[in-house]
Design a protein around this motif. Structure first.
Motif, PDB file in Angstrom:
ATOM      1  N   ALA A 117     -60.543  70.841 -30.113  1.00 19.94           N
ATOM      2  CA  ALA A 117     -59.211  71.009 -29.610  1.00 19.94           C
ATOM      3  C   ALA A 117     -58.627  72.294 -29.995  1.00 19.94           C
ATOM      4  O   ALA A 117     -58.619  73.039 -31.301  1.00 19.94           O
ATOM      5  CB  ALA A 117     -58.330  69.636 -30.255  1.00 19.94           C
ATOM      6  N   ILE A 118     -57.643  72.680 -29.025  1.00 17.50           N
ATOM      7  CA  ILE A 118     -56.855  73.713 -29.150  1.00 17.50           C
ATOM      8  C   ILE A 118     -55.607  73.312 -28.851  1.00 17.50           C
ATOM      9  O   ILE A 118     -55.083  72.761 -27.885  1.00 17.50           O
ATOM     10  CB  ILE A 118     -57.416  75.040 -28.000  1.00 17.50           C
ATOM     11  CG1 ILE A 118     -58.595  75.508 -28.049  1.00 17.50           C
ATOM     12  CG2 ILE A 118     -56.295  76.142 -28.234  1.00 17.50           C
ATOM     13  CD1 ILE A 118     -59.179  76.275 -27.177  1.00 17.50           C
ATOM     14  N   ASN A 119     -54.471  73.643 -29.886  1.00 14.61           N
ATOM     15  CA  ASN A 119     -53.164  73.100 -29.703  1.00 14.61           C
ATOM     16  C   ASN A 119     -52.266  74.229 -29.876  1.00 14.61           C
ATOM     17  O   ASN A 119     -52.484  75.241 -30.566  1.00 14.61           O
ATOM     18  CB  ASN A 119     -53.122  72.161 -30.799  1.00 14.61           C
ATOM     19  CG  ASN A 119     -53.995  70.902 -30.935  1.00 14.61           C
ATOM     20  OD1 ASN A 119     -54.288  70.588 -29.774  1.00 14.61           O
ATOM     21  ND2 ASN A 119     -54.137  70.420 -32.219  1.00 14.61           N
ATOM     22  N   TRP A 120     -51.172  74.044 -29.212  1.00 12.99           N
ATOM     23  CA  TRP A 120     -50.241  75.077 -29.164  1.00 12.99           C
ATOM     24  C   TRP A 120     -48.678  74.509 -29.125  1.00 12.99           C
ATOM     25  O   TRP A 120     -48.551  73.482 -28.416  1.00 12.99           O
ATOM     26  CB  TRP A 120     -50.217  76.261 -28.128  1.00 12.99           C
ATOM     27  CG  TRP A 120     -50.115  75.688 -26.733  1.00 12.99           C
ATOM     28  CD1 TRP A 120     -49.145  75.890 -25.954  1.00 12.99           C
ATOM     29  CD2 TRP A 120     -51.234  75.114 -26.259  1.00 12.99           C
ATOM     30  NE1 TRP A 120     -49.653  75.151 -24.656  1.00 12.99           N
ATOM     31  CE2 TRP A 120     -51.048  74.880 -24.737  1.00 12.99           C
ATOM     32  CE3 TRP A 120     -52.918  75.142 -26.305  1.00 12.99           C
ATOM     33  CZ2 TRP A 120     -51.945  74.637 -23.783  1.00 12.99           C
ATOM     34  CZ3 TRP A 120     -53.452  74.565 -25.224  1.00 12.99           C
ATOM     35  CH2 TRP A 120     -52.969  74.080 -24.048  1.00 12.99           C
ATOM     36  N   ASP A 121     -47.679  75.141 -29.686  1.00 12.21           N
ATOM     37  CA  ASP A 121     -46.336  74.898 -29.547  1.00 12.21           C
ATOM     38  C   ASP A 121     -45.518  75.677 -28.327  1.00 12.21           C
ATOM     39  O   ASP A 121     -46.122  76.855 -28.200  1.00 12.21           O
ATOM     40  CB  ASP A 121     -45.468  74.820 -30.591  1.00 12.21           C
ATOM     41  CG  ASP A 121     -45.796  73.977 -31.695  1.00 12.21           C
ATOM     42  OD1 ASP A 121     -46.262  72.934 -31.171  1.00 12.21           O
ATOM     43  OD2 ASP A 121     -45.795  74.104 -32.888  1.00 12.21           O
ATOM     44  N   ASN A 151     -56.207  77.825 -36.776  1.00 12.01           N
ATOM     45  CA  ASN A 151     -55.047  78.581 -37.580  1.00 12.01           C
ATOM     46  C   ASN A 151     -55.999  79.300 -38.648  1.00 12.01           C
ATOM     47  O   ASN A 151     -55.324  80.059 -39.260  1.00 12.01           O
ATOM     48  CB  ASN A 151     -54.367  77.616 -38.332  1.00 12.01           C
ATOM     49  CG  ASN A 151     -54.878  76.695 -39.468  1.00 12.01           C
ATOM     50  OD1 ASN A 151     -56.191  76.847 -39.477  1.00 12.01           O
ATOM     51  ND2 ASN A 151     -54.343  75.790 -39.583  1.00 12.01           N
ATOM     52  N   ILE A 185     -49.900  79.085 -31.522  1.00 10.60           N
ATOM     53  CA  ILE A 185     -51.031  78.398 -31.678  1.00 10.60           C
ATOM     54  C   ILE A 185     -51.175  77.833 -33.218  1.00 10.60           C
ATOM     55  O   ILE A 185     -50.900  78.309 -33.893  1.00 10.60           O
ATOM     56  CB  ILE A 185     -52.390  79.289 -31.346  1.00 10.60           C
ATOM     57  CG1 ILE A 185     -52.397  79.915 -29.948  1.00 10.60           C
ATOM     58  CG2 ILE A 185     -53.589  78.607 -31.720  1.00 10.60           C
ATOM     59  CD1 ILE A 185     -53.463  80.883 -29.937  1.00 10.60           C
ATOM     60  N   THR A 186     -51.194  76.388 -33.119  1.00  7.63           N
ATOM     61  CA  THR A 186     -51.452  75.612 -34.302  1.00  7.63           C
ATOM     62  C   THR A 186     -52.875  75.205 -34.618  1.00  7.63           C
ATOM     63  O   THR A 186     -53.022  74.872 -35.838  1.00  7.63           O
ATOM     64  CB  THR A 186     -50.374  74.386 -34.124  1.00  7.63           C
ATOM     65  OG1 THR A 186     -50.942  73.679 -33.103  1.00  7.63           O
ATOM     66  CG2 THR A 186     -49.078  74.742 -33.993  1.00  7.63           C
ATOM     67  N   ARG A 187     -53.781  75.094 -33.682  1.00 10.24           N
ATOM     68  CA  ARG A 187     -55.214  75.193 -33.859  1.00 10.24           C
ATOM     69  C   ARG A 187     -55.839  75.758 -32.882  1.00 10.24           C
ATOM     70  O   ARG A 187     -55.704  75.681 -31.848  1.00 10.24           O
ATOM     71  CB  ARG A 187     -55.554  73.600 -33.980  1.00 10.24           C
ATOM     72  CG  ARG A 187     -56.880  73.294 -34.419  1.00 10.24           C
ATOM     73  CD  ARG A 187     -57.291  71.837 -34.366  1.00 10.24           C
ATOM     74  NE  ARG A 187     -58.529  71.612 -35.045  1.00 10.24           N
ATOM     75  CZ  ARG A 187     -59.579  71.654 -34.594  1.00 10.24           C
ATOM     76  NH1 ARG A 187     -59.777  71.724 -33.271  1.00 10.24           N
ATOM     77  NH2 ARG A 187     -60.761  71.382 -35.170  1.00 10.24           N
TER      78      ARG A 187
END
Length: 256
Positions: free
Chosen positions: A226-230, A214, A210-212
């Motif tokens: 926003a929820i961001n992930w790699d 953080n 998870i990047t956001r």
């Protein structure tokens, strides 16, 4: 008077028949105890037992002065001479022209064991995977390493490395995107692929990061965020959840 005639001198000899090892497809492992069996015809006193690992090019003594009519198998501790071109010969010590040799070549082989990965191992896509093995019996020179993602019956379709020095006993590999819960590594003798060992069953998994958020964000009630992930590996869907009690319980945001 009647004429007389005599033949030239000749020999009356006994005979030896080897009954084991003679069959096709025999493989004997280094340090195991195997039986050499023969039959004799006529009176023979003692025999020498020999073996060859180069199809009869050279012979090495196993034992001398063996009772020719022993009547029971001779126990032989298999030496560390790995070869598919082995033969046994039993020779009369009274007359070296009386002998018997294996009808077919047999194999002297080593033995391997794999100690890692174990059942608790998880390899992560794009990470590193550790493999460890040992030469239990025999001086195996090189090994090939591959793996299956469909169980121990294979196919072992994924090559990790070939021609690895067997004496190293360890190899680290980059983990490919072959996610599975049913993975087995196989380490095999390069020069005799019938000699191999499996790892225990383990898993190859992807990885999510998870990047956001953080940890530095401040979200406002009823406001879109926003929820961001790699993603590492072929992960097709994810479920999004959040907790407000430090992970004791989670509430689903979206499950598709």
């Amino acid at each position: 008077t009647e004429a007389e005639a005599a033949s030239a001198a000749f020999k009356i000899r006994g005979d030896i028949a080897l009954t084991q090892p003679t069959a096709l497809g025999i493989s004997w492992t280094v340090d195991s105890v195997q039986q050499i069996i023969w039959l004799t015809t006529g009176t023979l006193s003692t025999v020498t037992i020999q073996y060859s690992y180069d199809n009869g090019g050279t012979w090495n003594n196993i034992s001398t002065g063996v009772n020719a009519t022993l009547g029971t198998p001779f126990p032989w501790t298999i030496p560390d001479h790995l070869s598919k071109l082995c033969k046994v010969k039993v020779v009369s010590e009274d007359d070296s022209t009386v002998y018997a040799t294996s009808a077919n070549n047999f194999t002297i082989q080593g033995q391997l064991a794999v100690s890692a990965p174990t059942s608790s191992t998880i390899w992560r896509v794009n990470g590193a995977g550790a493999i460890q093995w040992s030469r239990v019996h025999g001086n195996i020179q090189y090994v090939n390493i591959d793996y299956s993602i469909t169980g121990p019956t294979g196919p072992f379709a994924y090559t990790i490395a070939n021609n690895v020095l067997a004496s190293l006993g360890a190899y680290n590999c980059a983990v490919a995107d072959t996610i599975s819960q049913d993975v087995y590594v196989r380490v095999s003798d390069r020069d005799n692929t019938e000699v191999y060992a499996f790892s225990q069953k383990f898993a190859i998994k992807g990885k999510l990061s998870i990047t956001r958020p953080n940890g530095n964000e401040r979200f406002v009630y009823n406001t879109p965020e926003a929820i961001n992930w790699d993603v590492n590996g072929h992960i097709t869907t994810v479920t999004l959840k959040y907790t407000i009690n430090d992970g004791v319980s989670f509430t689903t945001i979206n499950n598709s």
